[in-house]
Design an enzyme around this catalytic site. Structure first.
Site, PDB file in Angstrom:
ATOM      1  N   ASP A 158       0.876  -1.173   0.000  1.00 49.76           N
ATOM      2  CA  ASP A 158       0.000   0.000   0.000  1.00 49.76           C
ATOM      3  C   ASP A 158       0.912   1.221   0.000  1.00 49.76           C
ATOM      4  OD1 ASP A 158      -1.651   2.152   0.570  1.00 49.76           O
ATOM      5  OD2 ASP A 158      -2.710   1.164   2.212  1.00 49.76           O
ATOM      6  N   SER A 216       1.449  11.063 -16.234  1.00 55.72           N
ATOM      7  CA  SER A 216       0.263  11.290 -17.047  1.00 55.72           C
ATOM      8  C   SER A 216       0.541  12.507 -17.917  1.00 55.72           C
ATOM      9  CB  SER A 216      -0.949  11.570 -16.147  1.00 55.72           C
ATOM     10  OG  SER A 216      -2.048  12.074 -16.878  1.00 55.72           O
ATOM     11  N   TYR A 221      -5.564  16.222  -9.021  1.00 56.98           N
ATOM     12  CA  TYR A 221      -4.845  15.158  -9.725  1.00 56.98           C
ATOM     13  C   TYR A 221      -3.638  15.717 -10.474  1.00 56.98           C
ATOM     14  CZ  TYR A 221      -3.951  11.345 -13.018  1.00 56.98           C
ATOM     15  OH  TYR A 221      -3.357  10.346 -13.747  1.00 56.98           O
ATOM     16  N   LYS A 268       0.425  15.037 -10.042  1.00 56.63           N
ATOM     17  CA  LYS A 268       1.250  14.539 -11.141  1.00 56.63           C
ATOM     18  C   LYS A 268       2.323  15.551 -11.545  1.00 56.63           C
ATOM     19  CE  LYS A 268      -0.594  10.460 -11.775  1.00 56.63           C
ATOM     20  NZ  LYS A 268       0.176   9.227 -11.542  1.00 56.63           N
TER      21      LYS A 268
END
Length: 269
Positions: A53, A131, A144, A148
């Site tokens: 995790d 990404s 997000y 990133k």
């Protein structure tokens, strides 16, 4: 080569683990919940599946120590685990921002920190799936993209330092990929709290649904990761498709930011 991959229960991580194993590497495929490993085991029965995790430092330490104990070395790490999130800062919660950063940024930090001594010893490779959202900020992806962007900045800064110790650092930047990652982003709740942003959110979701209908497959994205794993001298930054290369190219040639603003404004109007 002993390769540890995070986030392998589905999508790009699963495809990467399977392709790396098929190429002859010893793959340690990790995931937060190993009860979700059925698809991975069905695709590649000999893969070593372990719990990791990325938000739990003890879990990370146990997984990496176990790899060293059982295989004696660690040659490559693929930081793939991540979580999507849709929202905008006025109507989203600060706690949500923190959760997104915890998984997508600090998870990468913790895995990288634990792995680096072993990658130095093997003169290995550190590959991180970011990404196009780590290069181009996108509407309703503030948390997000922030995470990133942070990962990209960290890895770009780390790369020359790690190279002095024989460790190759690469970021892999997918565009739209058809996987459970997308399905797991719950926009229903976001609509319920969108308030004055509802029209723009509706336009964004419509546009995004169309783009993901023509998305590349997880296998196609994973092929780029495998290239980063096996190329003699992989570049620092690799995109997984021509579309991703063109999209990121807009930003990387956009000194004043106007090209990106023009492009993404069209998604919400």
């Amino acid at each position: 080569m002993v390769v540890l991959v995070t986030g392998t229960s589905s999508g790009i991580g699963l495809a990467t683990a399977v392709q790396a194993a098929a190429a002859g590497h010893q793959v340690v495929a990790t995931m937060r919940d190993t009860s979700r490993a059925d698809a991975l085991r069905a695709a590649s029965p000999d893969i070593d599946v372990r719990r990791l995790d990325v938000t739990d430092s003890d879990s990370i330490t146990a997984a990496i120590d176990g790899v060293i104990r059982d295989y004696g070395r660690l040659d490559a790490v693929v930081n793939n685990a991540g979580a999507g999130h849709v929202g905008t800062v006025e109507t989203d919660s600060v706690d949500n921002f923190r959760k997104v950063m915890e998984t997508n940024f600090f998870g990468v930090v913790q895995v990288t920190k634990a792995a680096m001594p072993h990658l130095r010893a093997s003169r290995g490779r550190l590959i991180t799936v970011t990404s196009v959202g780590g290069v181009v900020g996108q509407p309703f992806n503030e948390a997000y993209c922030a995470a990133k962007f942070a990962v990209e900045g960290m890895m770009e800064s780390l790369a020359p330092v790690a190279a002095q110790h024989g460790v190759t650092v690469t970021v892999v930047e997918p565009g739209a990929v058809a996987s459970e990652f997308v399905a797991n982003v719950d926009v229903t709740t976001v609509f319920d709290t969108a308030g004055p942003y509802a029209p723009q959110l509706k336009a964004y979701v419509g546009r995004t649904s169309t783009s993901f209908s023509g998305a590349q497959t997880s296998d196609e994205a994973a092929a780029t990761i495998l290239e980063a794993l096996t190329a003699e001298q992989p570049p620092f930054r690799m995109q997984t498709s021509d579309w991703a290369r063109g999209f990121n190219g807009v930003k990387l040639a956009d000194l004043d930011g106007s090209a990106v603003q023009k492009l993404t404004s069209g998604w919400i109007s």
